[in-house]
Design a protein around this motif. Structure first.
Motif, PDB file in Angstrom:
ATOM      1  N   UNK A 398       0.838  -1.197   0.000  1.00  0.00           N
ATOM      2  CA  UNK A 398       0.000   0.000   0.000  1.00  0.00           C
ATOM      3  C   UNK A 398       0.875   1.250   0.000  1.00  0.00           C
ATOM      4  N   UNK A 399       1.955   1.214   0.776  1.00  0.00           N
ATOM      5  CA  UNK A 399       2.835   2.383   0.839  1.00  0.00           C
ATOM      6  C   UNK A 399       3.446   2.703  -0.526  1.00  0.00           C
ATOM      7  N   UNK A 400       3.902   1.649  -1.239  1.00  0.00           N
ATOM      8  CA  UNK A 400       4.481   1.886  -2.563  1.00  0.00           C
ATOM      9  C   UNK A 400       3.418   2.437  -3.508  1.00  0.00           C
ATOM     10  N   UNK A 401       2.200   1.910  -3.427  1.00  0.00           N
ATOM     11  CA  UNK A 401       1.126   2.399  -4.294  1.00  0.00           C
ATOM     12  C   UNK A 401       0.836   3.872  -4.030  1.00  0.00           C
ATOM     13  N   UNK A 402       0.851   4.270  -2.769  1.00  0.00           N
ATOM     14  CA  UNK A 402       0.623   5.676  -2.444  1.00  0.00           C
ATOM     15  C   UNK A 402       1.746   6.559  -2.975  1.00  0.00           C
ATOM     16  N   UNK A 403       2.972   6.085  -2.870  1.00  0.00           N
ATOM     17  CA  UNK A 403       4.108   6.856  -3.385  1.00  0.00           C
ATOM     18  C   UNK A 403       3.998   7.034  -4.897  1.00  0.00           C
ATOM     19  N   UNK A 404       3.579   5.985  -5.594  1.00  0.00           N
ATOM     20  CA  UNK A 404       3.423   6.088  -7.050  1.00  0.00           C
ATOM     21  C   UNK A 404       2.282   7.045  -7.394  1.00  0.00           C
ATOM     22  N   UNK A 405       1.212   6.963  -6.616  1.00  0.00           N
ATOM     23  CA  UNK A 405       0.075   7.850  -6.842  1.00  0.00           C
ATOM     24  C   UNK A 405       0.486   9.309  -6.648  1.00  0.00           C
ATOM     25  N   UNK A 406       1.404   9.539  -5.711  1.00  0.00           N
ATOM     26  CA  UNK A 406       1.828  10.915  -5.379  1.00  0.00           C
ATOM     27  C   UNK A 406       2.644  11.564  -6.477  1.00  0.00           C
ATOM     28  N   UNK A 407       3.054  10.799  -7.494  1.00  0.00           N
ATOM     29  CA  UNK A 407       3.894  11.364  -8.552  1.00  0.00           C
ATOM     30  C   UNK A 407       3.087  12.154  -9.576  1.00  0.00           C
ATOM     31  N   UNK A 408       1.772  12.179  -9.421  1.00  0.00           N
ATOM     32  CA  UNK A 408       0.932  12.918 -10.362  1.00  0.00           C
ATOM     33  C   UNK A 408       1.058  14.418 -10.195  1.00  0.00           C
ATOM     34  N   UNK A 409       0.472  15.156 -11.141  1.00  0.00           N
ATOM     35  CA  UNK A 409       0.605  16.611 -11.136  1.00  0.00           C
ATOM     36  C   UNK A 409      -0.252  17.274 -10.070  1.00  0.00           C
ATOM     37  N   UNK A 410      -1.317  16.645  -9.638  1.00  0.00           N
ATOM     38  CA  UNK A 410      -2.178  17.239  -8.614  1.00  0.00           C
ATOM     39  C   UNK A 410      -2.611  16.160  -7.614  1.00  0.00           C
ATOM     40  N   UNK A 411      -2.960  16.574  -6.397  1.00  0.00           N
ATOM     41  CA  UNK A 411      -3.356  15.590  -5.387  1.00  0.00           C
ATOM     42  C   UNK A 411      -4.564  14.782  -5.864  1.00  0.00           C
ATOM     43  N   UNK A 412      -4.517  13.492  -5.572  1.00  0.00           N
ATOM     44  CA  UNK A 412      -5.565  12.590  -6.035  1.00  0.00           C
ATOM     45  C   UNK A 412      -6.563  12.280  -4.925  1.00  0.00           C
ATOM     46  N   UNK A 413      -7.672  11.716  -5.333  1.00  0.00           N
ATOM     47  CA  UNK A 413      -8.607  11.073  -4.410  1.00  0.00           C
ATOM     48  C   UNK A 413      -8.287   9.584  -4.498  1.00  0.00           C
ATOM     49  N   UNK A 414      -7.707   9.035  -3.442  1.00  0.00           N
ATOM     50  CA  UNK A 414      -7.250   7.646  -3.453  1.00  0.00           C
ATOM     51  C   UNK A 414      -8.249   6.776  -2.696  1.00  0.00           C
ATOM     52  N   UNK A 415      -8.706   5.718  -3.349  1.00  0.00           N
ATOM     53  CA  UNK A 415      -9.587   4.744  -2.698  1.00  0.00           C
ATOM     54  C   UNK A 415      -8.841   3.442  -2.536  1.00  0.00           C
ATOM     55  N   UNK A 416      -8.744   2.953  -1.300  1.00  0.00           N
ATOM     56  CA  UNK A 416      -8.165   1.641  -1.021  1.00  0.00           C
ATOM     57  C   UNK A 416      -9.335   0.697  -0.773  1.00  0.00           C
ATOM     58  N   UNK A 417      -9.407  -0.402  -1.537  1.00  0.00           N
ATOM     59  CA  UNK A 417     -10.623  -1.201  -1.477  1.00  0.00           C
ATOM     60  C   UNK A 417     -10.375  -2.644  -1.888  1.00  0.00           C
ATOM     61  N   UNK A 418     -11.447  -3.455  -1.760  1.00  0.00           N
ATOM     62  CA  UNK A 418     -11.447  -4.817  -2.284  1.00  0.00           C
ATOM     63  C   UNK A 418     -11.525  -5.922  -1.263  1.00  0.00           C
ATOM     64  N   UNK A 419     -11.278  -5.605   0.026  1.00  0.00           N
ATOM     65  CA  UNK A 419     -11.268  -6.677   1.025  1.00  0.00           C
ATOM     66  C   UNK A 419     -11.288  -6.095   2.427  1.00  0.00           C
ATOM     67  N   UNK A 420     -12.050  -6.718   3.307  1.00  0.00           N
ATOM     68  CA  UNK A 420     -12.001  -6.317   4.717  1.00  0.00           C
ATOM     69  C   UNK A 420     -10.652  -6.657   5.337  1.00  0.00           C
ATOM     70  N   UNK A 421      -9.999  -7.698   4.827  1.00  0.00           N
ATOM     71  CA  UNK A 421      -8.672  -8.045   5.341  1.00  0.00           C
ATOM     72  C   UNK A 421      -7.668  -6.956   4.968  1.00  0.00           C
ATOM     73  N   UNK A 422      -7.768  -6.457   3.749  1.00  0.00           N
ATOM     74  CA  UNK A 422      -6.909  -5.337   3.349  1.00  0.00           C
ATOM     75  C   UNK A 422      -7.231  -4.105   4.184  1.00  0.00           C
ATOM     76  N   UNK A 423      -8.527  -3.869   4.432  1.00  0.00           N
ATOM     77  CA  UNK A 423      -8.929  -2.702   5.227  1.00  0.00           C
ATOM     78  C   UNK A 423      -8.332  -2.773   6.630  1.00  0.00           C
ATOM     79  N   UNK A 424      -8.365  -3.949   7.236  1.00  0.00           N
ATOM     80  CA  UNK A 424      -7.769  -4.094   8.564  1.00  0.00           C
ATOM     81  C   UNK A 424      -6.280  -3.817   8.547  1.00  0.00           C
TER      82      UNK A 424
END
Length: 433
Positions: A398-424
C-alpha cells in the motif's frame, strides 16, 4: 488474545468454514445454553449493508439510553472488536481477560471435539453476552443464515435481511434465489422481519419463507420507504412521515441502510422511539472501513499534500457498484483524479468487483494482502484490471502504491478497497501499529 489459544482453537477443525448447527448446539448445551439467557436480540443477515445497518440501530438505541451488546465479524484490527459488551460507562470491545476466560471455558466444555473457529468463538460470545446485563443484543450472522452459528436464538425480538447479492457461492449457492433461501433461514415464527431493498428473485423467496413460518414482514419500498429530499432523509410509512438529517456515513446507499435501522427501531422500541433519538442515531453512527475518509495519519506521509485517502472493505459486485456510485457523486461535487489501490481474495469475483469503476478512475494499483495466503498476488490482479480496460500496475505494498500515486501533477482522491482483510491491514498501518 493469546496467539497460542487462537491457534489451538483453529486446529479443532480442518476447514475454516463448515456450515452446520449440530456442533455448536451440542457445545452450547454443555455450557448451559447461554443463547437462551440473552437480552432481546435483533438478528441480522444479508449480503451488503449488515454492519452499517447494525451501526445505525446501535446508535439509535444508545441515543435512547439503552445498553447494547454487539456481535459482528470479521474484525478489522483486533479480535476483540467482534464482541462488544454494554457496561456502566457505555459499550466497549470485550476485555482481554474476559475474552480469554470465556474462550477457555468454552474450549474446556468442547473437550477437543470437532468444531470451527467461528462456532467456538460464537459460543464464547453467547457466554459473555449472557453474563453481562444489557437491553439489546445486535447479532450479525457470519455467513448465510440458516446454518450460521448465530442461528440458535429461538425467539429474537426482530430479524433484519439486508440487500442480497451474489457472494460466497461455494457455500450459499450460485443464484439469488438459493442465497436468499439461506439468508431467510433466520426468520422465526411470529417474529417480525425488516427486509431491505431486494431484487424480485430474492424477495419472492423471502416472502415465501415468511409465509411458511408466519413471520410478519416490513419490506422496503412496500411497507416503508426512505429517500433523500432537499438534503434531508425522509422515512415514510402509510401512517408516518419523518424528516431527518442525512446519515453521517458516506454514500447514497447509507440512506437505505438508515431506513432499515429506523424501521427496525420502530418495531423494537415502539412508542418509546423519539425523533431526537433518530436524529442522533443517523448522524452519530460510525462503521470503520465503509467508505471512510481517513483522517491525517501515518499513511499520509506517503501521499502528496492534499491527497484524500478513502477506505472501503466491500468485496463483491454489489459492493463495488455502491462504492463506484459514491466516487461519481464525489467527483460531481469536487472533481479530482481518482486512483484505486486494490487488493482482493482469490475466492471473490475480481472482474465483477472492478467493472463498475470503469470511466471513473485514472489508474489502478494492485497490492497483495499481507498474511492472507488466499489473496491475489499483485501481478495477476493487475492483469484482471488490465483485461477489463483499466490502466493498472502492480505494487508491492500500500505504501508503494501511495508513493506512485503521489507522482501525479495534482493531489488525487485515493480509494483503497477490495477486502475487509486489506482494510484491517490499512487501519493498522495508518495508526502506526
Amino acid at each position: 488474545m493469546s496467539s497460542t489459544l487462537l491457534e489451538r482453537l483453529k486446529s479443532l477443525h480442518p476447514q475454516s468454514i463448515d456450515l452446520s448447527l449440530g456442533r455448536i448446539e451440542a457445545l452450547l448445551h454443555r455450557l448451559g445454553d447461554p443463547q437462551d439467557h440473552l437480552p432481546p436480540v435483533v438478528h441480522i443477515a444479508g449480503t451488503n449493508g449488515k454492519g452499517s445497518t447494525l451501526a445505525f440501530v446501535r446508535a439509535i438505541a444508545e441515543a435512547l439510553s439503552k445498553r447494547v451488546h454487539v456481535y459482528t465479524s470479521p474484525h478489522l484490527v483486533d479480535f476483540h472488536e467482534r464482541i462488544v459488551l454494554a457496561g456502566p460507562h457505555g459499550a466497549a470491545p470485550i476485555s482481554e481477560a474476559r475474552l480469554v476466560d470465556c474462550l477457555e471455558r468454552t474450549e474446556a466444555a468442547n473437550g477437543g471435539a470437532l468444531i470451527t473457529l467461528f462456532e467456538i468463538t460464537t459460543a464464547a460470545a453467547f457466554l459473555a453476552f449472557s453474563e453481562a446485563p444489557a437491553d439489546l443484543l445486535l447479532l450479525e450472522t457470519g455467513l448465510g443464515g440458516r446454518l450460521d452459528a448465530t442461528n440458535l436464538v429461538k425467539k429474537p425480538a426482530l430479524t433484519i435481511i439486508t440487500p442480497i447479492a451474489i457472494d460466497h457461492v461455494s457455500f450459499l449457492g450460485d443464484t439469488l434465489a438459493k442465497i436468499a433461501g439461506e439468508k431467510a433461514g433466520i426468520m422465526k415464527p411470529g417474529v417480525p422481519c425488516v427486509v431491505g431493498r431486494q431484487e424480485p428473485e430474492a424477495l419472492e423467496v423471502i416472502e415465501a419463507r415468511a409465509a411458511e413460518v408466519g413471520a410478519p414482514l416490513h419490506v422496503a419500498g412496500r411497507d416503508y420507504d426512505t429517500f433523500e429530499q432537499q438534503g434531508r432523509l425522509i422515512f415514510q410509512t402509510t401512517s408516518r412521515l419523518l424528516d431527518l438529517p442525512l446519515p453521517r456515513l458516506a454514500g447514497r446507499h447509507q440512506i437505505d441502510n438508515a431506513g432499515m435501522a429506523i424501521a427496525a427501531a420502530s418495531v423494537v422500541f415502539g412508542d418509546a422511539l423519539t425523533q431526537s433519538a433518530l436524529e442522533e442515531g443517523v448522524t452519530s453512527a460510525h462503521w470503520p472501513a465503509r467508505l471512510e475518509r481517513l483522517a491525517v495519519g501515518a499513511l499520509h506521509a506517503y501521499a502528496s499534500e492534499g491527497t484524500e485517502i478513502w477506505l472501503d472493505g466491500g468485496h463483491n459486485e454489489a459492493g463495488g457498484q455502491v462504492v463506484a456510485n459514491t466516487l461519481a457523486e464525489l467527483d460531481e461535487r469536487v472533481p479530482r483524479p481518482v486512483h484505486v489501490i486494490w487488493g482482493m481474495m482469490e475466492t471473490k469475483d475480481a472482474e465483477r468487483f472492478i467493472a463498475p469503476f470503469k470511466g471513473l478512475v485514472e489508474r489502478v494499483y494492485t497490492v497483495p494482502i499481507p498474511g492472507e495466503p488466499n489473496a491475489f498476488d499483485a501481478g495477476p490482479l493487475a492483469e484482471v484490471a488490465q483485461a477489463a480496460g483499466f490502466d493498472a500496475v502492480p505494487a508491492s505494498s500500500v505504501q508503494e502504491a501511495l508513493l506512485r500515486s503521489a507522482s501525479g501533477e495534482e493531489p488525487a482522491r485515493v480509494l483503497i478497497c477490495g477486502s475487509l482483510y486489506l482494510a484491517g491491514h490499512v487501519l493498522k498501518l495508518h495508526s502506526g501499529r
